[in-house]
Design a protein around this motif. Structure first.
Motif, PDB file in Angstrom:
ATOM      1  N   ASP A  44     -70.489 -10.591 -85.604  1.00 14.54           N
ATOM      2  CA  ASP A  44     -71.858  -9.675 -85.208  1.00 14.54           C
ATOM      3  C   ASP A  44     -71.314  -8.589 -84.125  1.00 14.54           C
ATOM      4  O   ASP A  44     -71.468  -8.065 -83.002  1.00 14.54           O
ATOM      5  N   LEU A  45     -69.915  -9.762 -83.407  1.00 10.60           N
ATOM      6  CA  LEU A  45     -68.890  -9.500 -82.071  1.00 10.60           C
ATOM      7  C   LEU A  45     -67.901  -8.125 -82.711  1.00 10.60           C
ATOM      8  O   LEU A  45     -67.042  -7.824 -83.961  1.00 10.60           O
ATOM      9  N   LYS A  46     -67.556  -7.034 -82.372  1.00 12.06           N
ATOM     10  CA  LYS A  46     -66.867  -5.897 -82.292  1.00 12.06           C
ATOM     11  C   LYS A  46     -66.415  -5.661 -80.938  1.00 12.06           C
ATOM     12  O   LYS A  46     -66.863  -5.166 -80.203  1.00 12.06           O
ATOM     13  N   LEU A  62     -61.495  -6.850 -70.925  1.00 16.59           N
ATOM     14  CA  LEU A  62     -62.573  -6.897 -72.364  1.00 16.59           C
ATOM     15  C   LEU A  62     -63.709  -6.026 -72.302  1.00 16.59           C
ATOM     16  O   LEU A  62     -64.427  -5.614 -71.233  1.00 16.59           O
ATOM     17  N   GLY A  63     -64.111  -5.276 -73.390  1.00 18.90           N
ATOM     18  CA  GLY A  63     -65.550  -5.072 -73.970  1.00 18.90           C
ATOM     19  C   GLY A  63     -65.626  -5.170 -75.317  1.00 18.90           C
ATOM     20  O   GLY A  63     -64.720  -4.907 -76.278  1.00 18.90           O
ATOM     21  N   GLN A  70     -76.582  -2.865 -80.628  1.00 23.84           N
ATOM     22  CA  GLN A  70     -77.363  -3.359 -79.765  1.00 23.84           C
ATOM     23  C   GLN A  70     -76.595  -4.017 -78.474  1.00 23.84           C
ATOM     24  O   GLN A  70     -78.003  -3.239 -76.448  1.00 23.84           O
ATOM     25  N   LEU A  71     -75.885  -4.101 -78.378  1.00 23.85           N
ATOM     26  CA  LEU A  71     -75.201  -4.308 -76.630  1.00 23.85           C
ATOM     27  C   LEU A  71     -74.233  -4.311 -75.815  1.00 23.85           C
ATOM     28  O   LEU A  71     -73.516  -4.954 -77.433  1.00 23.85           O
ATOM     29  N   MET A  72     -73.903  -3.742 -75.364  1.00 24.31           N
ATOM     30  CA  MET A  72     -72.571  -3.371 -74.923  1.00 24.31           C
ATOM     31  C   MET A  72     -71.453  -4.366 -73.729  1.00 24.31           C
ATOM     32  O   MET A  72     -72.286  -3.757 -72.381  1.00 24.31           O
ATOM     33  N   ILE A  73     -71.034  -5.244 -73.585  1.00 23.34           N
ATOM     34  CA  ILE A  73     -70.566  -6.272 -73.322  1.00 23.34           C
ATOM     35  C   ILE A  73     -69.089  -5.429 -72.523  1.00 23.34           C
ATOM     36  O   ILE A  73     -68.386  -5.384 -73.067  1.00 23.34           O
ATOM     37  N   LEU A  74     -69.447  -5.473 -70.923  1.00 18.10           N
ATOM     38  CA  LEU A  74     -67.675  -5.849 -70.393  1.00 18.10           C
ATOM     39  C   LEU A  74     -67.393  -6.456 -69.101  1.00 18.10           C
ATOM     40  O   LEU A  74     -68.158  -6.743 -68.657  1.00 18.10           O
ATOM     41  N   VAL A  75     -66.194  -7.094 -68.967  1.00 10.16           N
ATOM     42  CA  VAL A  75     -65.709  -8.472 -68.740  1.00 10.16           C
ATOM     43  C   VAL A  75     -64.629  -7.846 -67.735  1.00 10.16           C
ATOM     44  O   VAL A  75     -63.577  -7.209 -68.804  1.00 10.16           O
TER      45      VAL A  75
END
Length: 297
Positions: A44-46, A62-63, A70-75
């Motif tokens: 589920d993660l790309k 990190l992205g 659905q969801l885009m996470i940037l760290v």
């Protein structure tokens, strides 16, 4: 990153990028951020981490996308506090969206509303929380009490109770700092950091698997930082000498002024001095100082 662009990364946040580029650790981060999601899988993660989005080589740590679109996470991982964190996060976000729209061939000038992933912005802060907020707001920080047309919010994650992988990473960073304080930026500091963290069960699996790679990451960056510091001192000395040489033919006063300007330009380029402060010291307005910087390339 080319050394002439300056050193942004340390051993810690390069280890961050290396570790979380592997999905078995990335999924642990996601679960720490979203413990309510019990059905997430590695599939589920790309990973969509940006590699280089600005001329000075700045890139985010990190992205990743969750469940397709659905969801885009940037760290981003940070050891030094700055309100500019939220500006960087906004730049990363817009650049990541631009890549997303290009990859999906999405036309933004059409009449149909486009589909886009919901963003989440995080900073893992390895220092002490002190009076820093849990959420950093662009509007509140830079445009308080105004009707600002844009907003971005970054959730700040500090050291917390528990043994999730984010807490372990922060613990690793703190031990790293302690060992560098004892042994300098050396192989001894790298080895002691790895040994202590493994004994304390901090990132134990990752450090056991990649101890030599982690040592190499740290030593490479230590070397690069040392080389850059030596070169920076040489550049400053040469700039001052050039100013003095020019002073022989153009007057000592002008020569020293040129040397001072050259040094101020280098200080701005390596991030040691802000452009407004440098322009003030050079008795120039910011536009003129920028022009002289451009001319010195």
């Amino acid at each position: 990153m080319a050394k002439e662009k300056g050193m942004r990364h340390s051993g810690k946040d390069t280890v961050f990028r290396d570790m979380f580029s592997k999905k078995k650790y990335l999924i642990q981060m996601y679960r720490a951020l979203h413990p309510e999601d019990s059905t997430i899988t590695k599939a589920d993660l790309k990973i969509i981490t940006l590699q280089s989005i600005l001329l000075n080589g700045i890139y985010n740590d990190l992205g990743f996308m969750v469940r397709g679109n659905q969801l885009m996470i940037l760290v981003e991982a940070q050891s030094t506090w700055s309100p500019n964190i939220v500006i960087r996060a906004l730049i990363y976000l817009m650049s990541t969206y631009q890549d997303y729209f290009t990859e999906k061939a999405i036309q933004l000038y059409g009449s149909k509303k486009v589909d886009m992933p919901k963003p989440e912005l995080y900073v893992i802060y390895t220092g002490n929380q002190g009076s820093h907020p849990n959420v950093l707001s662009l509007k509140d920080e830079f445009f308080p009490n105004t009707d600002c047309c844009i907003e971005a919010k970054v959730k700040i994650i500090y050291l917390r109770d528990g043994d999730d992988i984010i807490s372990q990473y922060i613990g690793f960073c703190r031990i790293f700092n302690e060992q560098v304080a004892l042994y300098g930026r050396s192989l001894k500091a790298a080895k002691e950091t790895i040994k202590i963290c493994r004994d304390k069960n901090l990132l134990k699996e990752y450090l056991s698997e990649r101890a030599k790679e982690v040592e190499g990451i740290m030593l490479t960056l230590f070397d690069q930082e040392h080389i850059w510091n030596v070169e920076r001192k040489s550049i400053r000395a040469e700039a001052f000498k050039e100013g003095i040489r020019q002073g022989i033919s153009q007057g000592i006063s002008q020569g020293i002024s040129q040397g001072k300007l050259a040094m101020l330009i280098e200080l701005v380029r390596d991030g040691s001095l802000s452009l407004p402060a440098a322009a003030k010291k050079a008795n120039l307005d910011e536009a003129m100082f920028k022009a002289k910087m451009a001319a010195s390339l």
